[in-house]
Design a protein around this motif. Sequence first.
Motif, short mmCIF file in Angstrom:
data_model
loop_
_atom_site.label_atom_id
_atom_site.label_comp_id
_atom_site.label_asym_id
_atom_site.label_seq_id
_atom_site.Cartn_x
_atom_site.Cartn_y
_atom_site.Cartn_z
N MET A 106 0.85 -1.19 0.00
CA MET A 106 0.00 0.00 0.00
C MET A 106 0.89 1.25 0.00
N PRO A 107 0.51 2.26 -0.77
CA PRO A 107 1.37 3.43 -0.84
C PRO A 107 1.24 4.39 0.33
N GLY A 108 0.32 4.15 1.26
CA GLY A 108 0.17 5.08 2.36
C GLY A 108 -0.38 4.43 3.60
N LYS A 109 0.06 4.95 4.75
CA LYS A 109 -0.46 4.45 6.02
C LYS A 109 -0.86 5.66 6.86
N LEU A 110 -2.11 5.67 7.29
CA LEU A 110 -2.65 6.73 8.13
C LEU A 110 -2.77 6.23 9.55
N LYS A 111 -2.28 7.03 10.50
CA LYS A 111 -2.35 6.67 11.91
C LYS A 111 -3.05 7.78 12.69
N ALA A 112 -3.95 7.37 13.56
CA ALA A 112 -4.70 8.34 14.37
C ALA A 112 -4.75 7.86 15.81
N LYS A 113 -4.69 8.81 16.71
CA LYS A 113 -4.74 8.51 18.14
C LYS A 113 -5.69 9.48 18.82
N ILE A 114 -6.59 8.94 19.63
CA ILE A 114 -7.54 9.76 20.38
C ILE A 114 -7.00 9.90 21.81
N VAL A 115 -6.75 11.14 22.19
CA VAL A 115 -6.12 11.39 23.49
C VAL A 115 -7.16 11.64 24.58
N ARG A 168 -20.14 21.04 20.77
CA ARG A 168 -20.48 20.33 22.01
C ARG A 168 -19.20 19.75 22.63
N GLY A 169 -18.30 20.63 22.98
CA GLY A 169 -17.07 20.20 23.61
C GLY A 169 -15.94 20.09 22.60
N GLU A 170 -14.82 19.48 23.05
CA GLU A 170 -13.62 19.36 22.22
C GLU A 170 -13.00 17.98 22.40
N ILE A 171 -12.19 17.62 21.39
CA ILE A 171 -11.50 16.35 21.44
C ILE A 171 -10.07 16.54 20.95
N ASN A 172 -9.14 15.88 21.65
CA ASN A 172 -7.73 15.98 21.31
C ASN A 172 -7.34 14.78 20.45
N VAL A 173 -6.87 15.07 19.22
CA VAL A 173 -6.57 14.03 18.24
C VAL A 173 -5.16 14.25 17.69
N LEU A 174 -4.44 13.12 17.46
CA LEU A 174 -3.15 13.14 16.77
C LEU A 174 -3.28 12.32 15.49
N VAL A 175 -2.78 12.89 14.38
CA VAL A 175 -2.86 12.23 13.08
C VAL A 175 -1.50 12.30 12.41
N LYS A 176 -1.04 11.15 11.89
CA LYS A 176 0.20 11.08 11.13
C LYS A 176 -0.04 10.31 9.84
N VAL A 177 0.84 10.56 8.85
CA VAL A 177 0.76 9.86 7.57
C VAL A 177 2.15 9.41 7.18
N GLU A 178 2.26 8.16 6.73
CA GLU A 178 3.50 7.63 6.18
C GLU A 178 3.24 7.26 4.72
N LEU A 179 3.95 7.92 3.81
CA LEU A 179 3.80 7.64 2.39
C LEU A 179 4.96 6.80 1.89
N PHE A 180 4.65 5.86 1.01
CA PHE A 180 5.68 5.04 0.40
C PHE A 180 5.83 5.44 -1.06
N ASN A 181 6.99 5.16 -1.61
CA ASN A 181 7.23 5.46 -3.02
C ASN A 181 6.31 4.62 -3.89
N ASP A 182 5.67 5.28 -4.82
CA ASP A 182 4.76 4.59 -5.72
C ASP A 182 5.22 4.83 -7.15
N LEU A 183 5.70 3.79 -7.81
CA LEU A 183 6.22 3.91 -9.16
C LEU A 183 5.17 3.61 -10.22
#
Length: 1019
Positions: free
Chosen positions: A1-10, A119-134
């Motif tokens: 897969m050319p991409g990986k998305l990571k999310a964390k709910i704090v 209705r309030g707030e939420i703390n979220v962290l999001v990262k993306v790792e991309l791979f070379n796609d030929l």
Amino acid sequence: MPGKLKAKIVAGRHLPVMDRASDLTDAFVEVKFGNTTFKTDVCPKSLNPQWNSEWFKFEVDDEDLQDEPLQVTVLDHDTYSANDAIGKVYIDIDPLLCSEAASVISGWFPIYDTIHGIRGEINVLVKVELFNDLNRFRQSSCGVKFFCTSSIPRCYKAAMVHGFVEELVVNEDPEYQWIDRIRTPRASNEARQRLISLMSGELQRKIGLKVLEMGGNAVVGYLQCFDLEGESGLVVRAIGTACTLDKLSSGSAPNSNTHMHPNTAPPSNACNSPSKDGKEPVFAEDLTLSSGPSTPFRALPTTTTSSSSPSPFSPSKPCSRQSSSSDTDLSLTPKTGMGNGGSAGKEAGPLKTLLRQQTQTALEQREFPFFTLTSFPPGFLVHVGGVVSARSVKLLDRIHNPDEPETRDAWWEEIRQEIKSHAKALGCHAVVGYSESTSICEEVCILSASGTAAILNPRYMREGCLDIVIGDHRFEELSPPSCGFCHIPYDELNMPFPAQLTYCYQCRRQKVPDVLFTTIDLPPEAAVTGKGCLIQARLCRLKKKAQGEVNATAISNLLPFMEYELHTQLMNKLKLRSMNALFGLHIQISVGENMLLGLASATGVYLTALPAPGAIQIAGKTPGEMSNDHHILTIQKRINDTIAKNKELYQINPPEPTEEVVGSPIPEPRQRSRLFRSHSESSDEQSELDLSHGKKDAFVLEIDDTDAVEDIHSLLMDASTPAGFYSCNTETMPGIFNWTSGVQMFTSVRVFRLSNANLTNQGLNKIFTDLCENLLKSFYFKLRSMIPCCLCKLNFTVAVPEEELIQVAVTAVAMTFDKDQNQEKPADKPPTKGGGETEEQLQFPMELCADAATGNTQQASKASVSSLERCSPLPEGRSRSLRSTRSFGSSSVAVVKMTPLSFLPGTRIIKYLGIINMFFIRETTSLREEGGVSGFLHSFIAEVFAMVRAHVAALGGNAVVSYSMKECMLMENPNKNQAQCLINVSGDAVICVRETDPEPTPSTTNIGQICPSGTDVTT
């Protein structure tokens, strides 16, 4: 897969009470991307839950990362019934896909519900790792940068400008699907928001693919619009200018093709101006323009040199392409060329003529040689021909196949071809400051497009490279930089329209018109006398209710006359202010069930190169008992007094022409220019009128009926700006240079409900004019403590959301300046006054938001507030307002400044973090409990501001530039206590620092930003 998305709910905070028994909430979170969903554990009985979840990982294609938003849903857990939804957060992943942008999205996001708001707030962290796609057939356009700003971004240089890119996608509107009858309003709104977010991402990806095919890496002047066609469907459109941008190093000079900081004059850097030794500017190494479907062509060799390091998008590489458009020659278009005929062509010489003809041919071969940019490098515009526009009325048909949007494409193709033919008729080969818009009511849609016909400098075209040596002679500039753009591009002996031409009052070499209308910003090199001002024309026309083709035909018959009336008003008001040019012209036509609204806004200036406007003379007969001659003399005296007052107010004292200037003397005008409201004037009446005023021409206003008298009275009653205030709809006010750091953005919305069913066109015009004038007067009153002050980038949006409603929305920025040093451009960059602002210095602090508030509050713990006013036909005629002290966030969140300008005075932009393009829906069934329409709109836009700020802060930014509210659609039903509003906002998230501060290192950029106001903040 050319991409990986990571999310964390704090964590979450300030959640609403969902369990009435315990006054607490059992909250958990669903994280969804595509078809994959993760859930956190339930945090029982807490309004401030701490989840600290593991990293949720999504393995997806990079094209999905562009199309899909990350969807975070907060719910209340129920054991014996369905879980209750608290709210959602949509996070755009696209800013993480560019190597120069942020590496992580981290922050507190407001939890938004379409029924209850935030209705309030939420703390979220999001990262993306991309791979070379030929994979050469991949459908993603990762890495293409998008900018809302209509000038080259400030920390970039333009290696190449490729040209126009456009795209649209269509789909069915969930609001009108059959399932909407059985699902809740919340579910329908969320389905609509999600679909619009998906369509926006898909559209941006497709635009990016076109840019990559053209060899570019960025889209500047990106304009995205939503067409809500009701039962017909939903259309999302976008246009922009494809460019190849190179990042400026920290020691490089800023790009001179952007708006200069108001406190600075254009730098004299050799790299940013045409040099005499034959070397090209760094930012214009080898410019070419292209658009349309992808067709490869051979890149022409270049002999230019550059001091910049090579980049993967180097313009010398054969990566550009040219459209093979089958654009046929239009038989109605005059054969006026750049080098054929006219004083410009006669004096250019064989080489100049050849190069200009090559440039014209190269650009005409493009399908659409359009540019959405409104600001350009000095010398980029050789000549400006004037405004070109086209409108079309269409009957909407249902979108049967969302994968084939040919019908809508064909509509816009037709409009653009008409614009292109108009520009060609003016002897121009390009259209700059180009924009498109629609107005929809029931099954009728008005398509509008406008721009400014222009001739571009061959120096910036690949085919017309100026680095050519013939013997010992080198190609020189076509015209002086300060007045060249004013010179006519068309042949004087074969003009496309009647006009009065004189020799330029600066160089006396070329011919210039007596008046100039444009849709672009004032070029920085233009010589201006005095200051500018906002000029508006307003018009209402009633129409009969009808359906189908009858309705479309009636609207089509009204449009040309409305356009003529608007231009007539603009011309009259321009002459009344003793000015001769309009910049930033924007004309809106909004259609309703029983009326059409027209609003034209522009900034009037006195260009030194153009002749002084002649006096205004009144002619004709006046009805009534008063003596005809006496009445005319009275009106004439009022007009003369108003002109004299405006000359003093705007400091218009044009220098007297001297015979020492090189060139032939300025000839006397050959004829007087006239503007008649009626074509019934006989030749005898013409011979009896003595309209000469000294050696200047007379501008005639003819009185032929009662309506003409009312028009002249309304012209004279046009509210003048109070002392100490100036206003314009361009980025900066012509004639003012020394801005201070006092900047405050505000938004205001007024809705007027018509109560009299027997209104006439004249009465409707007065209501609409008073609505706009009172709105401006309220700004002046509320900003009186900021004198001297200028309202810049005034953006008016008018709409007829319902049969009896008129809605006017305004976004602008109030800027203060040094009144003692605003007469001439300073040579160097002086230190800005005031290192920062405090809560007391703000014009609209949160607790004092009676009827108006700023979008730039310095207290991060308070909601950003908009100025919202509700007009109703009450006996007192007063507007109602709402005070709000609702709090979002905490003091640890960064202060994010918002401005419709592409810069912030006293600061410099060091990084662009991505585009902000958000669409919100808000609905209520308790309109009266929320404070009526005023309170409902007030709280909604405040929440929109808060959500925009939260997303920018999560990217590590501290400002939003080029902010605009493109849509604000209100629908209300007071009898049922219901209302719904849709808002679309956009802008560029940036990091900016004070001019006196060093550029922060990359390791500290996302940790401790320096707020534009001088306050250290932490993200």
